[in-house]
Write a protein that holds these residues in place. Structure first.
Motif: not given
Length: 534
Positions: A4, A190-191, A223, A226, A255, A429-431, A433, A446-447
């Motif tokens: 990713l 981001g998520v 993704y 997700t 993840f 990328w802001d994971f 959440h 961890s997302t």
């Protein structure tokens, strides 16, 4: 997922960091407008007509390739933030209130939706080789016998910054503009920012085309699954939009289950356990097993049982595992993966996705595919520890990109002087959440969006979920997806709302034509059984 981060790096390599003003201006006059992005603030569209024959049945449709403009929230609700590109296909003569509509997107994150559009459900399909490199252009573009237009209207959406979608900066001063673009990226890449962007697009689309009373579906891949969990919860619980169904293809919701990079998360051995059946399937396909079984699926059931039993127990012991048992586990793994016992012992019984892809066929300096492990190609560096590229991506990407760029301009009449970006230009990328019910800052390192899908299902107990995946997917192993669904925090009464189907294909299930037919038939049946049309 492993890569990713690579996908983001690849996007940065493929896409110029030049501002949109210089990249997408149509002519010199464009640069004289008040804002470099002034043209993006106005929605655009191009309408065409066509027909597709799906399994012998003709469907006439109107196609709209265009953009919708998203805006900020709160005191910035009038500030344009994203020009989001879509291609919509509407069946002619079908009343909107009776006709399902499905919103479709790929993953990445930050990927354009060229893959599902040209490979799965659009009216045209690009022809690629089944498990080997597709020869260079000219590529074949054919009627898609398995387009989903027989069951639903379709809306293919490009993520912000990908395809023809663009982030909008309306400042004229360069320094202020650059700062504004940084703020846009931080808010959207981001998520949660991505999820809200897609939810806003969907509600705006429903208004523009009068589809609020249509049966509604989400279809996400990789993704995109997700994203679907996040978007489903936002639509259900922030926008009061009840969905009829969510279709997940090649799922990753947590993840912590990913076989990409688990070595950087020591103490969490679950990814090794959940990837073992896919390792076994891949070794079976490439004839690398010392004692080949007669059939794949019974063999996988045996491997699944071992993975969740003796293998998981051995890994949980860590350094406390005695030498004799460690040797026995290595020998069993050799029977299931074809990897040498000595290699498995050196790896401490823990083989990552990249290690497996590099080592399975190392004796012939061959690297095994990641997205679809039926593919293989020459190793870039035979002495590397892990694979350095994905033979499947290299085998088919050019065909998809070329076919869509030709199709969108010549047949959909859109984007003539614009660049189609395969990936968004994402620096980070802001994971992080913020799961439903959490106050304050995001807590996850961890997302994990399983709580989002669970919340959507609990607040809409009629919501149905259809999970699909391929046995040969090393990016999001099928057994990991099954594990996630079995651990979804929902009451037993809602488990009947989940159905599952596995295919003899990879991450892009539809790249295998027989699997594409099965996928189409399954999704069409799912829509028919949940659309509530009398």
């Amino acid at each position: 997922m492993r890569r990713l981060v690579l996908a983001v790096a690849l996007a940065s390599a493929l896409v110029s960091t030049a501002t949109l003003a210089h990249e997408d201006k149509h002519d010199d006059a464009k640069s004289k407008e008040k804002s470099p992005d002034a043209a993006l603030v106005k929605p655009q569209s191009s309408e065409t007509e066509g027909s597709v024959t799906v399994e012998g049945k003709r469907v006439d449709y109107k196609a709209v390739a265009g953009t919708l403009v998203l805006h900020g929230s709160g005191d910035k609700e009038h500030e344009p933030t994203v020009s989001m590109f879509y291609t919509a296909y509407f069946k002619k003569g079908a009343p909107a209130g009776q006709r399902p509509i499905t919103f479709i997107y790929n993953g990445g994150p930050g990927s354009a939706t060229v893959w599902l559009h040209m490979g799965a459900f659009g009216p045209k399909r690009v022809v690629t080789s089944d498990d080997s490199h597709t020869p260079a252009a000219p590529y074949g573009l054919v009627n898609n016998d398995y387009s989903l237009l027989d069951a639903s209207d379709l809306v293919f959406i490009d993520a912000p910054g990908a395809g023809f979608s663009r982030l909008i900066a309306d400042e004229q001063d360069k320094d202020k503009r650059d700062e504004q673009m940084k703020d846009r990226k931080k808010a959207i890449y981001g998520v949660d920012g991505d999820g809200h962007a897609f939810a806003q697009f969907i509600t705006q689309f429903l208004s523009k085309y009068g589809r609020w009373n249509s049966p509604k579906y989400l279809f996400g891949e990789s993704y995109g699954t997700t994203r679907s969990a996040v978007v489903a919860n936002i639509l259900e619980n922030e926008d009061s939009v009840d969905l009829n169904g969510v279709v997940l293809l090649s799922q990753i919701l947590s993840f912590d289950t990913s076989i990409d990079g688990p070595e950087f998360n020591p103490g969490i051995d679950l990814p090794y356990v959940l990837a073992l059946p896919t390792f076994a399937a891949t070794a079976y396909y490439h004839h690398q097993l010392p004692q080949p079984p007669a059939a794949l699926e019974p063999f996988l059931k045996e491997v699944e049982q071992y993975a969740m039993g003796d293998y998981a127990q051995a890994l949980m012991q860590g350094a406390a595992l005695d030498t004799a048992r460690k040797q026995a586990v290595a020998e069993k793994l050799h029977q299931y993966t074809g990897l040498p016992v000595d290699y498995l012992l050196k790896a401490n019984l823990r083989v990552t996705g990249g290690m497996f892809e590099h080592e399975l066929q190392a004796s012939t300096d061959t690297t095994t595919g990641r997205l679809d492990s039926r593919f293989a190609g020459p190793s870039l560096d035979p002495l590397s520890k892990t694979s350095e590229y994905d033979p499947q991506s290299s085998a088919i990407s050019s065909a998809y990109v070329a076919a869509f760029n030709d199709y969108v301009r010549k047949q959909l009449k859109f984007g003539q002087d614009m660049r189609y970006r395969l990936f968004a230009d994402i620096d980070h990328w802001d994971f992080a959440h913020k799961a439903p019910g959490v106050d304050g800052e995001a807590l996850q390192s961890s997302t994990n969006v399983m709580p989002d899908l669970a919340m959507a299902m609990k607040t809409n107990p009629n919501l149905k979920v259809f999970l699909n995946g391929g046995y040969y997917d090393l990016a999001t192993p099928y057994f990991a997806a099954e594990y996630e669904m079995n651990h979804l925090p929902i009451p037993d009464s809602l488990r009947k709302n989940i159905s599952t189907e596995w295919y003899p294909s990879g991450h892009m299930v539809y790249a295998h034509q027989d699997s594409l037919k099965q996928l189409h038939d399954g999704v069409a049946k799912f829509i028919e059984s949940t659309d509530n049309v009398k």
